[in-house]
Every structure is written in structure tokens, then in C-alpha cells.
Design a protein around this motif. Structure first.
Motif, mmCIF file in Angstrom:
data_model
loop_
_atom_site.group_PDB
_atom_site.id
_atom_site.type_symbol
_atom_site.label_atom_id
_atom_site.label_comp_id
_atom_site.label_asym_id
_atom_site.label_seq_id
_atom_site.Cartn_x
_atom_site.Cartn_y
_atom_site.Cartn_z
ATOM 1 N N LEU A 88 27.108 78.704 -46.814
ATOM 2 C CA LEU A 88 27.816 79.406 -45.764
ATOM 3 C C LEU A 88 28.939 78.513 -45.268
ATOM 4 C CD1 LEU A 88 26.058 79.401 -42.341
ATOM 5 C CD2 LEU A 88 25.163 78.082 -44.211
ATOM 6 N N LYS A 89 30.026 79.148 -44.826
ATOM 7 C CA LYS A 89 31.156 78.373 -44.330
ATOM 8 C C LYS A 89 30.799 77.748 -42.994
ATOM 9 C CE LYS A 89 34.326 81.455 -44.277
ATOM 10 N NZ LYS A 89 35.596 82.169 -44.195
ATOM 11 N N ALA A 90 31.282 76.523 -42.797
ATOM 12 C CA ALA A 90 31.013 75.815 -41.543
ATOM 13 C C ALA A 90 31.495 76.623 -40.347
ATOM 14 C CB ALA A 90 31.672 74.441 -41.570
ATOM 15 N N GLY A 91 32.589 77.360 -40.500
ATOM 16 C CA GLY A 91 33.117 78.176 -39.412
ATOM 17 C C GLY A 91 32.205 79.318 -38.998
ATOM 18 N N GLU A 92 31.205 79.623 -39.807
ATOM 19 C CA GLU A 92 30.234 80.678 -39.481
ATOM 20 C C GLU A 92 29.059 80.161 -38.664
ATOM 21 O OE1 GLU A 92 29.125 82.156 -43.328
ATOM 22 O OE2 GLU A 92 31.060 83.117 -43.668
ATOM 23 N N LEU A 93 28.967 78.843 -38.514
ATOM 24 C CA LEU A 93 27.836 78.257 -37.786
ATOM 25 C C LEU A 93 27.947 78.512 -36.297
ATOM 26 C CD1 LEU A 93 27.534 74.796 -39.542
ATOM 27 C CD2 LEU A 93 26.034 76.767 -39.827
ATOM 28 N N ARG A 94 26.828 78.767 -35.703
ATOM 29 C CA ARG A 94 26.710 78.951 -34.264
ATOM 30 C C ARG A 94 25.526 78.126 -33.777
ATOM 31 N NH1 ARG A 94 30.949 80.438 -35.366
ATOM 32 N NH2 ARG A 94 31.791 82.523 -35.384
ATOM 33 N N ARG A 95 25.441 77.953 -32.483
ATOM 34 C CA ARG A 95 24.275 77.290 -31.898
ATOM 35 C C ARG A 95 23.020 78.041 -32.366
ATOM 36 N NH1 ARG A 95 24.393 74.524 -26.568
ATOM 37 N NH2 ARG A 95 22.247 73.880 -26.313
ATOM 38 N N GLY A 96 22.059 77.302 -32.917
ATOM 39 C CA GLY A 96 20.837 77.916 -33.437
ATOM 40 C C GLY A 96 20.846 78.126 -34.944
ATOM 41 N N SER A 97 22.012 78.038 -35.584
ATOM 42 C CA SER A 97 22.062 78.125 -37.048
ATOM 43 C C SER A 97 21.253 76.975 -37.630
ATOM 44 C CB SER A 97 23.503 78.022 -37.550
ATOM 45 O OG SER A 97 24.292 79.096 -37.109
ATOM 46 N N ARG A 98 20.724 77.179 -38.818
ATOM 47 C CA ARG A 98 19.888 76.145 -39.437
ATOM 48 C C ARG A 98 20.487 75.677 -40.754
ATOM 49 N NH1 ARG A 98 13.682 77.790 -38.032
ATOM 50 N NH2 ARG A 98 13.923 77.500 -35.777
ATOM 51 N N LEU A 99 20.428 74.354 -40.956
ATOM 52 C CA LEU A 99 20.996 73.693 -42.133
ATOM 53 C C LEU A 99 19.958 72.819 -42.818
ATOM 54 C CD1 LEU A 99 24.272 72.389 -40.488
ATOM 55 C CD2 LEU A 99 24.070 74.322 -42.068
ATOM 56 N N ARG A 100 20.161 72.589 -44.107
ATOM 57 C CA ARG A 100 19.329 71.615 -44.826
ATOM 58 C C ARG A 100 19.874 70.221 -44.549
ATOM 59 N NH1 ARG A 100 17.465 73.864 -50.753
ATOM 60 N NH2 ARG A 100 16.338 75.647 -49.908
ATOM 61 N N ILE A 101 18.972 69.295 -44.290
ATOM 62 C CA ILE A 101 19.350 67.901 -44.060
ATOM 63 C C ILE A 101 18.402 66.983 -44.831
ATOM 64 C CG2 ILE A 101 20.314 68.330 -41.757
ATOM 65 C CD1 ILE A 101 17.691 67.029 -40.633
ATOM 66 N N TYR A 102 18.856 65.754 -45.021
ATOM 67 C CA TYR A 102 18.032 64.677 -45.552
ATOM 68 C C TYR A 102 18.062 63.570 -44.521
ATOM 69 C CZ TYR A 102 17.345 66.669 -50.140
ATOM 70 O OH TYR A 102 16.953 67.474 -51.175
ATOM 71 N N PRO A 103 17.139 63.610 -43.555
ATOM 72 C CA PRO A 103 17.170 62.588 -42.501
ATOM 73 C C PRO A 103 16.800 61.206 -43.029
ATOM 74 C CG PRO A 103 15.235 63.988 -42.251
ATOM 75 C CD PRO A 103 16.040 64.544 -43.397
ATOM 76 N N ASN A 104 17.616 60.228 -42.677
ATOM 77 C CA ASN A 104 17.333 58.816 -42.977
ATOM 78 C C ASN A 104 16.961 58.558 -44.434
ATOM 79 O OD1 ASN A 104 17.725 58.321 -40.215
ATOM 80 N ND2 ASN A 104 15.615 58.908 -39.795
ATOM 81 N N GLY A 105 17.648 59.220 -45.369
ATOM 82 C CA GLY A 105 17.421 58.965 -46.787
ATOM 83 C C GLY A 105 16.117 59.511 -47.333
ATOM 84 N N ALA A 106 15.523 60.504 -46.675
ATOM 85 C CA ALA A 106 14.272 61.095 -47.151
ATOM 86 C C ALA A 106 14.466 61.678 -48.552
ATOM 87 C CB ALA A 106 13.818 62.198 -46.187
ATOM 88 N N SER A 107 13.390 61.742 -49.335
ATOM 89 C CA SER A 107 13.509 62.271 -50.700
ATOM 90 C C SER A 107 13.475 63.796 -50.718
ATOM 91 C CB SER A 107 12.412 61.704 -51.593
ATOM 92 O OG SER A 107 11.149 62.089 -51.104
ATOM 93 N N ARG A 108 12.868 64.431 -49.718
ATOM 94 C CA ARG A 108 12.839 65.896 -49.631
ATOM 95 C C ARG A 108 13.626 66.333 -48.407
ATOM 96 N NH1 ARG A 108 11.638 69.264 -53.407
ATOM 97 N NH2 ARG A 108 10.817 70.727 -51.933
ATOM 98 N N TYR A 109 14.218 67.499 -48.508
ATOM 99 C CA TYR A 109 15.040 67.971 -47.400
ATOM 100 C C TYR A 109 14.203 68.464 -46.228
ATOM 101 C CZ TYR A 109 14.220 72.822 -48.894
ATOM 102 O OH TYR A 109 13.651 74.019 -49.223
ATOM 103 N N GLY A 110 14.827 68.413 -45.067
ATOM 104 C CA GLY A 110 14.276 68.991 -43.859
ATOM 105 C C GLY A 110 15.250 70.040 -43.360
#
Length: 193
Positions: A88-110
Motif C-alpha cells: 500500500l502507498k505510504a500516503g494511504e496510511l492513517r492512524r491505526g493502519s498496520r505495517l509489517r516490521i522487524y524490530p531490533n533485527g528480529a528474524s520474523r516479522y511483527g
């Protein structure tokens, strides 16, 4: 904006700003098939010669677990990966939208929730990897942004940069950079008339 780079000689992972990333670096990325964090080779860095300030978004986020927070600076048309794996385009994000992240170099996404979106200005760098994904400031992103040529969205064509990947593999990355820069100048001049 920062990403993590795997150093080839020591296999150490270091954090670098995007303007320090070069063709040939292996940057933190995401394998869309397995969901695993991987490192993918950079074959093209767009806008590396430009210090022009452009409209950007400052996206604040917090992991659902509450253990990780961050900010991402990105153009409105850049594609990010949502919690379901869709672009999804970054411009479509709103408060409450959810994204995949890799916190602190984790091997699986959060998953993180967007807590704020603000407009800002910054210089832009677009780093392209061999697997078309990159993790920037902990957020999973596509290497592509929406780029319209009439009704055609070039950023959604899966193999649009394949010729540049081939040039890189053949050791012709400087030629790929020159071709990309020329195409960019033609595109900009066609859209500013």
C-alpha cells in the motif's frame, strides 16, 4: 532513514543511513515467500546524486507488543507492506493502519500500528535490491513507488527493473545508473511541461 547492512568480510551487521548505502551492499530485506528477514544485494540506488528536498511523510509507529517504536521518512507514493503482506502507498496510511516490521533485527516479522502521520520535507534515496524489498527504520517496504505513465503504473510492474539487475550481474552497474538517470530526467521533463 536507516537500514542494516551485512559487511561481507566480517559478516557483522551495521546500521547505515540510506545515503551511505552503495550498489553491491547486502541490506536488510524481507523474503516474501518465507516471511524471513534476509539480506539482499543492492543493484541500483536512485536519486543518489540529488540533495533536492521533496515532500515526504514522517510516519510514527509502535509495535503491537509495545516493545518497539520508531519513525519512518518516506515519500507518499512509496509502497510499504501491510500486516497481511499487501503493498500500500505510504500516503494511504492513517492512524491505526498496520505495517509489517522487524524490530531490533528480529528474524520474523511483527506488526506495528501507525500512531501519527505528518508531512515534512527531506531528500530522497530509493535503494533497489535483488529481491525488491528492503527494511528501512525497521519497516518492511517494497523498493518501488507509484510511478504513472498515463494510465500505466510502472511501480506495479514486477519486472520493470529486470534489465538493470542483469546489467548489475554483468558488472555494468555504472551503465545501469546512467540509463536510470537519463530516463528519470526524461520523465521529469515530460511531466513539468
Amino acid at each position: 532513514a536507516t537500514t542494516r547492512v551485512l559487511l561481507p568480510t566480517t559478516h557483522e551487521v551495521v546500521e547505515r543511513s540510506l545515503d551511505q548505502v552503495s550498489v553491491g551492499d547486502a541490506v536488510e530485506s524481507f523474503d516474501a515467500q518465507s516471511g524471513e528477514r534476509v539480506f539482499s544485494e543492492v543493484f541500483l540506488v536512485q536519486h543518489a546524486d540529488s540533495s533536492r528536498m521533496v515532500p515526504m511523510l514522517d510516519i510514527a509507529f509502535q509495535s503491537l507488543s509495545g516493545t518497539s517504536t520508531g519513525n519512518l521518512h518516506v515519500t507518499q507514493n512509496h509502497y510499504l507492506i501491510d500486516e497481511g503482506g499487501k503493498m500500500l502507498k505510504a500516503g494511504e496510511l492513517r492512524r491505526g493502519s498496520r505495517l509489517r516490521i522487524y524490530p531490533n533485527g528480529a528474524s520474523r516479522y511483527g506488526v506495528a500500528e501507525v500512531t501519527d502521520v505528518q508531512s515534512t520535507f527531506n531528500s530522497v534515496r530509493n535503494v533497489h535490491t535483488m529481491n525488491d524489498h528492503i527494511i528501512v527504520d525497521g519497516v518492511v517496504a517494497s523498493c518501488y513507488a507509484e510511478l504513472r505513465l498515463g494510465p500505466l503504473n510502472l511501480g506495479r510492474l514486477p519486472n520493470i527493473l529486470f534489465p538493470f539487475k542483469v546489467l548489475h550481474r554483468l558488472g555494468l552497474s555504472p551503465l545501469a545508473h546512467r540509463i536510470d538517470s537519463t530516463l528519470h530526467q526524461l520523465y521529469v521533463s515530460a511531466h513539468t511541461k
